[in-house]
Design an enzyme around this catalytic site. Sequence first.
Site, mmCIF file in Angstrom:
data_model
loop_
_atom_site.group_PDB
_atom_site.id
_atom_site.type_symbol
_atom_site.label_atom_id
_atom_site.label_comp_id
_atom_site.label_asym_id
_atom_site.label_seq_id
_atom_site.Cartn_x
_atom_site.Cartn_y
_atom_site.Cartn_z
ATOM 1 C CE LYS A 175 -1.727 3.067 2.076
ATOM 2 N NZ LYS A 175 -1.519 4.484 1.696
ATOM 3 C CD GLU A 250 13.593 1.221 9.451
ATOM 4 O OE1 GLU A 250 14.138 2.257 9.889
ATOM 5 O OE2 GLU A 250 14.085 0.094 9.560
ATOM 6 C CB CYS A 284 13.350 9.633 7.747
ATOM 7 S SG CYS A 284 14.332 8.607 6.653
ATOM 8 C CD GLU A 385 10.026 13.504 11.084
ATOM 9 O OE1 GLU A 385 8.883 13.045 11.239
ATOM 10 O OE2 GLU A 385 10.947 12.870 10.536
HETATM 11 P P1 NAD Z 1 2.533 8.782 7.381
HETATM 12 O O1 NAD Z 1 2.795 8.052 8.641
HETATM 13 O O2 NAD Z 1 1.490 9.811 7.368
HETATM 14 O O3 NAD Z 1 2.131 7.755 6.220
HETATM 15 C C1 NAD Z 1 2.957 6.676 5.842
HETATM 16 C C2 NAD Z 1 2.113 5.594 5.194
HETATM 17 O O4 NAD Z 1 1.206 5.076 6.167
HETATM 18 C C3 NAD Z 1 1.228 6.080 4.035
HETATM 19 O O5 NAD Z 1 1.170 5.093 3.049
HETATM 20 C C4 NAD Z 1 -0.130 6.247 4.694
HETATM 21 O O6 NAD Z 1 -1.208 6.126 3.803
HETATM 22 C C5 NAD Z 1 -0.124 5.099 5.682
HETATM 23 N N1 NAD Z 1 -1.017 5.268 6.838
HETATM 24 C C6 NAD Z 1 -1.444 6.421 7.419
HETATM 25 N N2 NAD Z 1 -2.278 6.156 8.453
HETATM 26 C C7 NAD Z 1 -2.356 4.811 8.545
HETATM 27 C C8 NAD Z 1 -3.041 3.916 9.421
HETATM 28 N N3 NAD Z 1 -3.804 4.367 10.411
HETATM 29 N N4 NAD Z 1 -2.902 2.585 9.231
HETATM 30 C C9 NAD Z 1 -2.117 2.111 8.249
HETATM 31 N N5 NAD Z 1 -1.449 2.903 7.379
HETATM 32 C C10 NAD Z 1 -1.562 4.233 7.527
HETATM 33 O O7 NAD Z 1 3.957 9.367 6.911
HETATM 34 P P2 NAD Z 1 4.294 10.259 5.628
HETATM 35 O O8 NAD Z 1 3.830 11.640 5.857
HETATM 36 O O9 NAD Z 1 3.872 9.559 4.379
HETATM 37 O O10 NAD Z 1 5.889 10.210 5.662
HETATM 38 C C11 NAD Z 1 6.659 11.053 6.432
HETATM 39 C C12 NAD Z 1 7.146 10.351 7.679
HETATM 40 O O11 NAD Z 1 7.852 9.167 7.345
HETATM 41 C C13 NAD Z 1 8.131 11.187 8.475
HETATM 42 O O12 NAD Z 1 7.859 11.071 9.844
HETATM 43 C C14 NAD Z 1 9.481 10.542 8.131
HETATM 44 O O13 NAD Z 1 10.493 10.760 9.083
HETATM 45 C C15 NAD Z 1 9.095 9.120 8.024
HETATM 46 N N6 NAD Z 1 10.077 8.376 7.250
HETATM 47 C C16 NAD Z 1 10.877 7.490 7.914
HETATM 48 C C17 NAD Z 1 11.852 6.795 7.220
HETATM 49 C C18 NAD Z 1 12.737 5.804 7.922
HETATM 50 O O14 NAD Z 1 13.276 4.940 7.243
HETATM 51 N N7 NAD Z 1 12.916 5.887 9.223
HETATM 52 C C19 NAD Z 1 12.004 7.009 5.846
HETATM 53 C C20 NAD Z 1 11.166 7.926 5.210
HETATM 54 C C21 NAD Z 1 10.196 8.597 5.923
#
Ligand code: NAD
Length: 496
Positions: A175, A250, A284, A385
């Site tokens: 997804k 992550e 991130c 963040e």
């Molecule tokens: P997000 O948590 O909003 O969404 C990530 C994914 O989760 C999306 O596909 C979203 O549709 C899905 N999602 C959202 N709510 C959900 C739920 N309740 N149940 C299941 N899935 C759900 O994050 P974002 O805004 O897409 O990305 C930014 C974040 O990701 C930042 O915090 C960044 O630091 C982190 N990030 C971490 C890494 C790492 O490897 N540590 C890498 C890249 C980004």
Amino acid sequence: MAERYKNFIDGRWVEAKSRKTFENRNPANWNDLLGLFPLSDPEDVHRAVSAAKKAFPKWRLVPAPKRGEILQRVGELLRERKEEIARTMTREMGKILKETRGDVQEGIDTAFYTAGEGRRLFGETTPSELPDKFAMSIRVPVGVCGLITPWNFPMAIPTWKLFPALLCGNTVVLKPAEDTPATAVKLYEILEEAGVPPGVANLVHGTGEETGATLVRHKDIQLISFTGSAAVGREIAAACGQDLKRVSLELGGKNAQIVMEDADLDLALEGALWGAFGTTGQRCTATSRLILHRDIKETLTKQLTTLATKIKIGDGLDESVEMGPLINEAARQKVHRYVQIGKKEGARLLTGGETYEKGKQANGYFYLPTVFDQVTPTMRIAQEEIFGPVISLIEVKDFDEAIEVLNGTSYGLSSSIYTRDMARAFRAMRDIQAGITYVNGPTIGAEVHLPFGGVKDTGNGHREAGTTVYDIFSEWKAVYIDYSGKLQKAQIDNVD
Ligand code: NAD
């Protein structure tokens, strides 16, 4: 008419059962519509999971080197289509072309690295304590894996999960983030062309709250691999905990770069600019705190501020542009909210702190590179963040204080120190609480064959990439073969 894209389930491209869709627009120009994507509901997720479940018994028995050969082909196709994919990615999420090419390259590197692992995937043999008995450990697949990914690395992150999962013999449902569905479609076109059998890799578009959450709670999913925000990660971990489901997380970061008084300042400056404003600060591992020794603080602050104001902002498809837009309006508002918080907390805004809406940029989510001075370690802008082009400068008096400030947040993903003193470099490697430490390099720049992940609120102890990712996507099985022809009791026989 906007093009309608589809889910990929059981080897076929299909609409959501409801036929509902969502739009994918260019963040550099919201009048540019990339297409309509399926707004999948629980029924679509169920179809994808069923297909993956059905495909698992056969895929699990394909020899790992053969699974690796398919991934080799995937890597070759990604390489052939690199430029086209990078352009689509820039259009759908705004990163400049140089960076989206890098994102696709990370997928290519992961494919080739994983393909090679097909002929390793080592277990261990070890002597048994009993005579005429053989002992070894082997890896076996986990089952059906749910993969949920963010938008900031739309190719790299899905491939970090997908390729090792497939190599280990699992089947998957991905997804992708709703802001970057087009890159995921291209990846799946390639999987199909490379010969991944039907049902082995499925793709379901949709929202996190509905599509993602259904995947997390599905009873036929054995493993969830999630990259995204800490808030969502916590929810997912709680749901997986209820079902005793394996989960790898992550999450976010609040990464810092330390610059000591003995550092090569030009190098440190270049690193800070790239770390803070690359990908518009939406990594991130982005550098969001710059911890400066007081002897060099003034010089570096002046130079950083001057250079930050010169960054060319615009559409990432223009090769001369250095920084693209934020991903969407919600992100722009979040960044701006933090700028107001920073001002209220008493930090001094040196440059930026505003949206950028000049000329052609009027229809995009642009924001100026922003530098805050006189930030104290406990301010919210130094703790939370922001995920945008905002850097906070924190002054310290010595090395020990620098490490204490760096460690003083709830996250622990990436870190960096610029110094010419070898003893300090080694102390930093030892004492910094983070999954990644760079010496004389910025906080960004991970390579696919080293472990990637963080400590504290950045995750739950797993590491993607490297060889460590195989501990996420396989189960260890211990095997004992007794050829003595009699019952031998460990810890009882052969003990005086
Ligand atoms: P997000 O948590 O909003 O969404 C990530 C994914 O989760 C999306 O596909 C979203 O549709 C899905 N999602 C959202 N709510 C959900 C739920 N309740 N149940 C299941 N899935 C759900 O994050 P974002 O805004 O897409 O990305 C930014 C974040 O990701 C930042 O915090 C960044 O630091 C982190 N990030 C971490 C890494 C790492 O490897 N540590 C890498 C890249 C980004």
